[in-house]
Design a protein around this motif. Sequence first.
Motif, PDB file in Angstrom:
ATOM      1  N   GLU A   8     -34.940  13.796  -0.139  1.00  0.00           N
ATOM      2  CA  GLU A   8     -35.840  13.583  -1.279  1.00  0.00           C
ATOM      3  C   GLU A   8     -36.881  14.689  -1.382  1.00  0.00           C
ATOM      4  N   LYS A   9     -37.262  15.238  -0.212  1.00  0.00           N
ATOM      5  CA  LYS A   9     -38.354  16.213  -0.213  1.00  0.00           C
ATOM      6  C   LYS A   9     -37.886  17.664  -0.313  1.00  0.00           C
ATOM      7  N   CYS A  10     -36.687  17.960   0.173  1.00  0.00           N
ATOM      8  CA  CYS A  10     -36.214  19.357   0.128  1.00  0.00           C
ATOM      9  C   CYS A  10     -36.067  19.793  -1.323  1.00  0.00           C
ATOM     10  N   THR A  11     -36.744  20.912  -1.684  1.00  0.00           N
ATOM     11  CA  THR A  11     -36.578  21.430  -3.046  1.00  0.00           C
ATOM     12  C   THR A  11     -36.147  22.893  -3.029  1.00  0.00           C
ATOM     13  N   GLY A  12     -35.607  23.339  -1.904  1.00  0.00           N
ATOM     14  CA  GLY A  12     -34.983  24.654  -1.885  1.00  0.00           C
ATOM     15  C   GLY A  12     -35.910  25.839  -1.716  1.00  0.00           C
ATOM     16  N   HIS A  13     -37.013  25.683  -0.979  1.00  0.00           N
ATOM     17  CA  HIS A  13     -37.870  26.845  -0.700  1.00  0.00           C
ATOM     18  C   HIS A  13     -37.154  27.836   0.229  1.00  0.00           C
ATOM     19  N   GLY A  14     -36.307  27.322   1.095  1.00  0.00           N
ATOM     20  CA  GLY A  14     -35.516  28.206   1.965  1.00  0.00           C
ATOM     21  C   GLY A  14     -36.239  28.760   3.170  1.00  0.00           C
ATOM     22  N   ARG A  15     -37.434  28.294   3.417  1.00  0.00           N
ATOM     23  CA  ARG A  15     -38.215  28.838   4.544  1.00  0.00           C
ATOM     24  C   ARG A  15     -37.602  28.470   5.896  1.00  0.00           C
ATOM     25  N   CYS A  16     -37.036  27.265   5.998  1.00  0.00           N
ATOM     26  CA  CYS A  16     -36.473  26.812   7.277  1.00  0.00           C
ATOM     27  C   CYS A  16     -35.404  27.774   7.767  1.00  0.00           C
ATOM     28  N   ARG A  25     -29.174  25.624   7.790  1.00  0.00           N
ATOM     29  CA  ARG A  25     -28.253  26.329   6.895  1.00  0.00           C
ATOM     30  C   ARG A  25     -28.593  25.942   5.465  1.00  0.00           C
ATOM     31  N   LEU A  26     -28.488  26.928   4.574  1.00  0.00           N
ATOM     32  CA  LEU A  26     -28.720  26.625   3.160  1.00  0.00           C
ATOM     33  C   LEU A  26     -27.387  26.469   2.443  1.00  0.00           C
ATOM     34  N   ASN A  27     -27.378  25.564   1.490  1.00  0.00           N
ATOM     35  CA  ASN A  27     -26.231  25.398   0.616  1.00  0.00           C
ATOM     36  C   ASN A  27     -26.071  26.674  -0.224  1.00  0.00           C
ATOM     37  N   ASP A  28     -24.875  27.282  -0.182  1.00  0.00           N
ATOM     38  CA  ASP A  28     -24.647  28.529  -0.916  1.00  0.00           C
ATOM     39  C   ASP A  28     -24.937  28.385  -2.405  1.00  0.00           C
ATOM     40  N   GLU A  29     -24.619  27.237  -2.966  1.00  0.00           N
ATOM     41  CA  GLU A  29     -24.698  27.113  -4.413  1.00  0.00           C
ATOM     42  C   GLU A  29     -26.129  27.061  -4.936  1.00  0.00           C
ATOM     43  N   ASP A  30     -26.982  26.248  -4.299  1.00  0.00           N
ATOM     44  CA  ASP A  30     -28.333  26.098  -4.862  1.00  0.00           C
ATOM     45  C   ASP A  30     -29.456  26.491  -3.909  1.00  0.00           C
ATOM     46  N   GLY A  31     -29.134  26.800  -2.638  1.00  0.00           N
ATOM     47  CA  GLY A  31     -30.166  27.246  -1.709  1.00  0.00           C
ATOM     48  C   GLY A  31     -30.976  26.135  -1.085  1.00  0.00           C
TER      49      GLY A  31
ATOM     50  N   PRO B 123     -30.645  31.810  -3.326  1.00  0.00           N
ATOM     51  CA  PRO B 123     -30.836  32.952  -2.411  1.00  0.00           C
ATOM     52  C   PRO B 123     -29.623  33.885  -2.407  1.00  0.00           C
ATOM     53  N   LYS B 124     -28.438  33.291  -2.453  1.00  0.00           N
ATOM     54  CA  LYS B 124     -27.228  34.118  -2.382  1.00  0.00           C
ATOM     55  C   LYS B 124     -27.077  34.995  -3.628  1.00  0.00           C
ATOM     56  N   VAL B 125     -27.268  34.400  -4.804  1.00  0.00           N
ATOM     57  CA  VAL B 125     -27.156  35.176  -6.049  1.00  0.00           C
ATOM     58  C   VAL B 125     -28.250  36.242  -6.108  1.00  0.00           C
ATOM     59  N   CYS B 126     -29.470  35.884  -5.721  1.00  0.00           N
ATOM     60  CA  CYS B 126     -30.571  36.854  -5.779  1.00  0.00           C
ATOM     61  C   CYS B 126     -30.349  38.007  -4.807  1.00  0.00           C
ATOM     62  N   ALA B 127     -29.749  37.711  -3.650  1.00  0.00           N
ATOM     63  CA  ALA B 127     -29.460  38.784  -2.690  1.00  0.00           C
ATOM     64  C   ALA B 127     -28.556  39.829  -3.348  1.00  0.00           C
ATOM     65  N   GLY B 128     -27.722  39.398  -4.277  1.00  0.00           N
ATOM     66  CA  GLY B 128     -26.851  40.325  -4.992  1.00  0.00           C
ATOM     67  C   GLY B 128     -27.615  41.273  -5.903  1.00  0.00           C
ATOM     68  N   TYR B 129     -28.851  40.925  -6.263  1.00  0.00           N
ATOM     69  CA  TYR B 129     -29.677  41.793  -7.124  1.00  0.00           C
ATOM     70  C   TYR B 129     -30.520  42.775  -6.299  1.00  0.00           C
ATOM     71  N   GLU B 130     -30.500  42.617  -4.967  1.00  0.00           N
ATOM     72  CA  GLU B 130     -31.455  43.375  -4.148  1.00  0.00           C
ATOM     73  C   GLU B 130     -31.317  44.888  -4.343  1.00  0.00           C
ATOM     74  N   ILE B 365     -38.545  28.227  -9.691  1.00  0.00           N
ATOM     75  CA  ILE B 365     -37.098  28.487  -9.659  1.00  0.00           C
ATOM     76  C   ILE B 365     -36.811  29.948  -9.348  1.00  0.00           C
ATOM     77  N   GLY B 366     -37.792  30.817  -9.576  1.00  0.00           N
ATOM     78  CA  GLY B 366     -37.593  32.243  -9.330  1.00  0.00           C
ATOM     79  C   GLY B 366     -38.085  32.717  -7.971  1.00  0.00           C
ATOM     80  N   SER B 367     -38.402  31.780  -7.079  1.00  0.00           N
ATOM     81  CA  SER B 367     -39.011  32.180  -5.800  1.00  0.00           C
ATOM     82  C   SER B 367     -38.126  33.142  -5.010  1.00  0.00           C
ATOM     83  N   ASN B 368     -36.825  32.922  -5.059  1.00  0.00           N
ATOM     84  CA  ASN B 368     -35.934  33.800  -4.283  1.00  0.00           C
ATOM     85  C   ASN B 368     -35.906  35.216  -4.858  1.00  0.00           C
ATOM     86  N   LEU B 369     -35.948  35.306  -6.190  1.00  0.00           N
ATOM     87  CA  LEU B 369     -35.959  36.620  -6.832  1.00  0.00           C
ATOM     88  C   LEU B 369     -37.305  37.319  -6.603  1.00  0.00           C
TER      89      LEU B 369
END
Lengths: 67, 413
Positions: A8-16, A25-31, B123-130, B365-369
């Motif tokens: 519920e709390k994960c919103t994809g910051h990706g810091r972990c 591990r991050l989900n490839d599709e949405d991070g 993150p994966k798509v944005c890495a492609g723009y690096e 939504i643009g944090s990775n970019l």
Amino acid sequence: MKVYIDEEKCTGHGRCAKYAPNVFRLNDEDGYNADAGKTIDVPVGEERNAALGMKSCPERAISVVED
Amino acid sequence: MNGSSPTEPLDQETTPEALIERFGRDLVNDFDLDDPVFNDRFDETLNFMAHKCPVVHSKVGKGYYMINTQDDVRAAAQDWQTFSSAKGYMPNRPDGLPYLMPEESDPPIHTRWRRVLNPHLSPKVCAGYEQVVRDDANALIDKFIDRGECEFISEFGALLPGWAFFKNVLGLPIDDLAMLVNGVEEGTFALDLAERARNFGEVFEYLDKHLQWRSTQPQRGDLIDTILAGVTYDDGTESPWEHKVSILVDLTFGGIATTTFVMGSAIHHLATNPDQRQLLIDNPELVENAIEEYARFFPPVVALGRTATADVEVAGTSIKEGEFVMLTYACASRDPRHMDEPEKIDLSREGIPHSTFGVGPHRCIGSNLARIELIATLEEWLKRIPEYRVKPGGEPTYVTGFLRSMRTLQLEW
């Protein structure tokens, strides 16, 4: 050491995964965290990285699970 | 004894008199994001509020509250049922301005859109723009490096994020970027609210036309095609055209009105702190962490708003249903309850719990970019121009409201 990732709390910051790529591990599709909603094992020796990843999560989505 | 009741703990620094003497106004009861004093004394005000003022109130226009501690900001941002985005994120929103999807909506409408949009900025798509972002950074530097000086904002900082998003992600012509950058700036910071609305309108019109044109073209499978395809809302209706246009407007505001401030502030900090510049040159692996610290300390989004859907109490302050509440990400990122010496920039700080990209379902939504743009900027700049300084008289100038931006910064080498 086990940690729980709150779906519920994960919103994809990706810091972990940035601070502890061998733990989270991050989900490839949405991070978002690929294990969101699950409890996972922290490999031995990765405790410090896992703690940094947890601390960096703006959502406080990851918590240690007591055995 | 000063006569105050011992049962009412009174902080001498937050009495109206003390605040008026120090800041020129009573920050706790009469805050104003658009006050020039806030712009001029930004760091001092944030540090003060992060320490001393969990909630402040503004009497400007219809009025608004500001929630300032990290725990309260996170709790409110995650509790979208009580703190709704559906009435907009701007305090004293100009009348007649259409709501921007998905930022000015709640789940489940918000969720429908984010689910299809997120994959385009993962993150994966944005890495492609690096690589192309690095090439763009170098192309910009090429234009002024031999001159020995530049105005960083207009020649680099305002351009790279626009190129990254418009050219690389949306495939839009960069010739039109200057008009859009100006529309976004004036739509955000113009002191006259009607002027803000007029500039917003121009950006809407441009992007509406572009979306119409793309709808006549062969599909590319990109972000714009995803917007054009639309989503089905939970009531079975299809997302209307105006929602689609508003998504492009929302992404545009996010994509060009924000990253410039972190970029300019980081470059300025390194210009004025040669030891820190050398630290990053000697330890390039620190750059990613430095970006997080710069993002924490230089928040382009000072605060974004919600509307209370019920009577609620935050840190002892009663907020009534229907009142407007700003989540002050800038203060939350300096909360002394969550970090040591938050008022200092420490590029080696470990585990940086900042809120610069927002908290809760509306996470930028643009944090990775943005992170890729910032890393590319520092790395490429320090490779090409390792020794540089602020040109005498060319100190940065700023503009601040619920966003903060750097207007000018003159550098020489």
